[in-house]
Design a protein around this motif. Structure first.
Motif, short mmCIF file in Angstrom:
data_model
loop_
_atom_site.label_atom_id
_atom_site.label_comp_id
_atom_site.label_asym_id
_atom_site.label_seq_id
_atom_site.Cartn_x
_atom_site.Cartn_y
_atom_site.Cartn_z
N TYR A 70 0.80 -1.22 0.00
CA TYR A 70 0.00 0.00 0.00
C TYR A 70 0.84 1.28 0.00
N SER A 71 1.60 1.51 1.06
CA SER A 71 2.33 2.77 1.15
C SER A 71 3.43 2.66 2.20
N PRO A 72 4.60 3.26 1.96
CA PRO A 72 5.65 3.24 2.97
C PRO A 72 5.46 4.28 4.06
N GLU A 73 4.44 5.17 3.90
CA GLU A 73 4.21 6.22 4.88
C GLU A 73 3.08 5.89 5.87
N VAL A 74 1.93 5.44 5.33
CA VAL A 74 0.78 5.17 6.19
C VAL A 74 -0.17 4.24 5.44
N PHE A 75 -0.74 3.29 6.16
CA PHE A 75 -1.75 2.42 5.55
C PHE A 75 -2.91 2.24 6.50
N GLN A 76 -4.02 1.77 5.95
CA GLN A 76 -5.25 1.59 6.72
C GLN A 76 -5.41 0.11 7.09
N THR A 77 -5.90 -0.13 8.31
CA THR A 77 -6.26 -1.48 8.72
C THR A 77 -7.37 -1.37 9.76
N LEU A 80 -8.52 -4.38 16.82
CA LEU A 80 -9.26 -4.24 18.08
C LEU A 80 -10.62 -3.59 17.88
N GLY A 81 -11.20 -3.81 16.68
CA GLY A 81 -12.53 -3.31 16.40
C GLY A 81 -12.59 -1.85 15.98
N HIS A 82 -11.44 -1.26 15.61
CA HIS A 82 -11.41 0.15 15.25
C HIS A 82 -10.71 0.35 13.90
N ASN A 83 -11.23 1.29 13.10
CA ASN A 83 -10.48 1.74 11.93
C ASN A 83 -9.19 2.36 12.41
N MET A 84 -8.10 2.00 11.76
CA MET A 84 -6.81 2.44 12.27
C MET A 84 -5.86 2.79 11.13
N ALA A 85 -5.16 3.90 11.30
CA ALA A 85 -4.11 4.29 10.37
C ALA A 85 -2.77 3.96 11.01
N VAL A 86 -1.96 3.15 10.34
CA VAL A 86 -0.65 2.77 10.86
C VAL A 86 0.40 3.66 10.20
N PHE A 87 1.07 4.48 11.00
CA PHE A 87 2.11 5.37 10.49
C PHE A 87 3.44 4.64 10.48
N CYS A 88 4.22 4.84 9.41
CA CYS A 88 5.45 4.07 9.23
C CYS A 88 6.64 5.00 9.01
N GLY A 89 7.81 4.46 9.30
CA GLY A 89 9.04 5.19 9.05
C GLY A 89 9.33 6.26 10.08
N SER A 90 10.55 6.81 10.01
CA SER A 90 10.94 7.86 10.95
C SER A 90 10.09 9.10 10.77
N GLY A 91 9.66 9.36 9.51
CA GLY A 91 8.80 10.52 9.27
C GLY A 91 7.46 10.40 9.95
N GLY A 92 6.86 9.20 9.89
CA GLY A 92 5.59 8.98 10.57
C GLY A 92 5.72 9.11 12.07
N ASP A 369 -9.79 16.09 11.82
CA ASP A 369 -9.31 15.63 10.51
C ASP A 369 -7.93 16.24 10.26
N PHE A 370 -6.99 15.44 9.79
CA PHE A 370 -5.68 15.99 9.43
C PHE A 370 -5.11 15.21 8.25
N SER A 371 -4.16 15.81 7.58
CA SER A 371 -3.55 15.20 6.39
C SER A 371 -2.12 14.79 6.68
N TYR A 372 -1.74 13.68 6.08
CA TYR A 372 -0.36 13.22 6.16
C TYR A 372 -0.06 12.42 4.89
N ALA A 373 1.04 12.74 4.23
CA ALA A 373 1.48 12.05 3.01
C ALA A 373 0.36 12.04 1.97
N ASP A 374 -0.36 13.13 1.87
CA ASP A 374 -1.45 13.30 0.89
C ASP A 374 -2.68 12.46 1.20
#
Length: 481
Positions: A70-77, A80-92, A369-374
């Motif tokens: 999906y993406s080296p910056e952030v992906f969705q999964t 624990l029953g919640h929509n979750m954005a997983v941030f990756c890398g030192s930038g995340g 609401d916020f934006s990260y990596a577009d």
């Protein structure tokens, strides 16, 4: 029939309202670029995949597979029953650590909060309680007050090795280190010395740690129900200790030489001059026990695991500690200055925590609401930062699977890539305590023993902490005097 008309009228209004909400939500979703990914099964999401990767000893696989897809910056999964954005890398990591109370705030799943907080305080937000804890604890866990803990750490490590290691040719490191670190926490946090009292508290606390990641079904006989009951029993014990301590403070004519953290909390006054609420103190002590016990014992166990596999590193560690020991008189305890000389040992500990981190990462919640990596992260979404996106990533660590403590002797570690204690305002306040506890124990064990693993390829299981599958049995070889 007349009685049913209002029912059908309300039902029609409800259906129309829900339809409008769904339409609006879909239009908004089409106009919002969410992170790529999948949410898996209803309710369960991808939690099972995450846990299975951890149990197989490759927790980074869950992250790496989705980063590639999906993406080296952030992906969705969904975990624990919640929509979750997983941030990756030192930038995340940098983004989340610097966005506290701007874009995100602390969050824990409600089942965990129900175990770790007293029932009357569960209704308070985790953000509220966590903020109070982090405002208060750093003062108690700064290097200055912790210096007074080092002699106690040293004498307790010596006593533990004498009682539980020296009489035997083989020992299991992981359960013994858990017993030691819990007894140490009881002594330093609450001034509890009685072995029976410590054992009773540990039995209660073991119910908590065993049920913390269980399915949250609160029925008699389930691990989750036992965890809640265990947390309640721990809190009842701490309340009783507080009553005894208050009586001691009234009767004592002078301040004791050693003041434990619980006593310090009883002496603290808020901005209005009022003492802290009893259950507030209890929850803070439970948080300290939970945060310091398992993670410290896991790190000690994993240091010994890697030193057994790397005798040349063990010899360098031993040399460092023998040099420190030469300058000590017989029976003289370690000091703060001694721990500052354990530089190579700390590099070894850091490399161990890179390869086998004491925790997976941490949760946050989007407060707007916020934006990260577009991509847009909607308000209310949960966010996860994970050590597994950087610690074994060749982008940050050359030849990442190789055990090489020397990489921490250099100054080439990219910021926010090595994060076993998190970062930013929410960096673990117990970092310095853990550092001292590990270094003092390793000083004592390496100057007394060399060791060999009984099971050469013992598997490491990652749940909340890394655990040797069989407890890390080792054969001891005491040094000849």
């Amino acid at each position: 029939m007349d009685l049913l008309l209002p029912f059908f009228l309300h039902l029609s209004i409800l259906c129309i309202s829900l339809s409008l909400i769904v339409v609006v939500h879909r239009r908004k979703s089409r106009n919002t670029k969410l992170p790529q990914g999948k949410t898996g099964w209803p309710v369960i999401g991808e939690t099972w995949d995450f846990m299975m990767a951890a149990r197989c000893g490759t927790p980074e696989k869950f992250i790496n597979d989705r980063v590639r897809k999906y993406s080296p910056e952030v992906f969705q999964t969904s975990l624990l029953g919640h929509n979750m954005a997983v941030f990756c890398g030192s930038g995340g990591n940098k983004f989340l650590f610097s966005s506290e109370n701007k874009s995100v705030t602390g969050w824990l799943p409600h089942p965990l909060v129900k175990i770790l907080f007293s029932p009357e305080r569960v209704i308070n937000s985790f953000k509220e309680e966590s903020a109070k804890l982090r405002k208060f604890l750093p003062e108690l866990l700064k290097p200055e007050p912790l210096q007074h803990f080092i002699p106690v750490m040293d004498s307790m490590a010596k006593d533990h090795l004498k009682a539980d290691w020296f009489p035997y040719k083989q020992v299991k490191v992981f359960p013994l280190s858990k017993t030691y670190t819990f007894a140490l926490a009881c002594r330093l946090f609450m001034r509890i010395k009685d072995p029976e009292h410590v054992s009773r508290l540990q039995n209660h606390f073991n119910l908590v740690t065993k049920g913390i990641l269980s399915i949250p079904l609160n029925f008699p006989g389930t691990a989750y129900n036992r965890a809640i009951n265990g947390g309640n029993m721990v809190r009842a014990e701490i309340l009783a200790i507080m009553e005894d301590r208050r009586r001691e403070l009234i009767s004592e004519s002078k301040e004791p030489e050693f003041i434990d953290i619980l006593t310090r909390m009883l002496l603290v006054r808020d901005e209005n001059g009022n003492p802290l609420d009893d259950m507030e103190i209890v929850d803070r002590v439970v948080g300290l026990l939970f945060g310091s016990h398992d993670t410290t014992s896991a790190s000690i166990s994993m240091v010994m695991y890697y030193l057994a596999d790397n005798p040349h590193v063990y010899m360098k560690v031993l040399k460092e500690h023998v040099e420190i020991q030469k300058l000590k008189a017989p029976g003289e305890v370690l000091t703060w200055n001694d721990t500052q000389k354990m530089k190579y040992t700390w590099c070894v500990v850091c490399e161990v925590m890179r390869l086998s981190p004491p925790g997976h990462g941490g949760f946050r919640e989007a407060i707007a609401d916020f934006s990260y990596a577009d991509f847009t992260i909607p308000k209310g979404w949960k966010v996860l930062w994970s050590v597994h996106s950087t610690h074994k990533n060749p982008k940050y660590f050359r030849d990442p699977e190789r055990f090489d403590p020397s990489r921490f002797e250099r100054n080439g570690i990219e910021p926010y890539s090595f994060v076993p204690f998190g970062g930013g305002p929410r960096m673990c306040p117990g970092k310095e305590y853990a550092r001292l506890a590990i270094l003092v124990f390793m000083h004592n064990v390496v100057t007394q023993f060399r060791w060999e693993k009984v099971i050469q390829d013992e598997k490491i299981i990652y749940m909340s902490i890394p655990m040797p599958a069989c407890g890390l049995p080792i054969t001891l070889h005491p040094h000849k005097n």
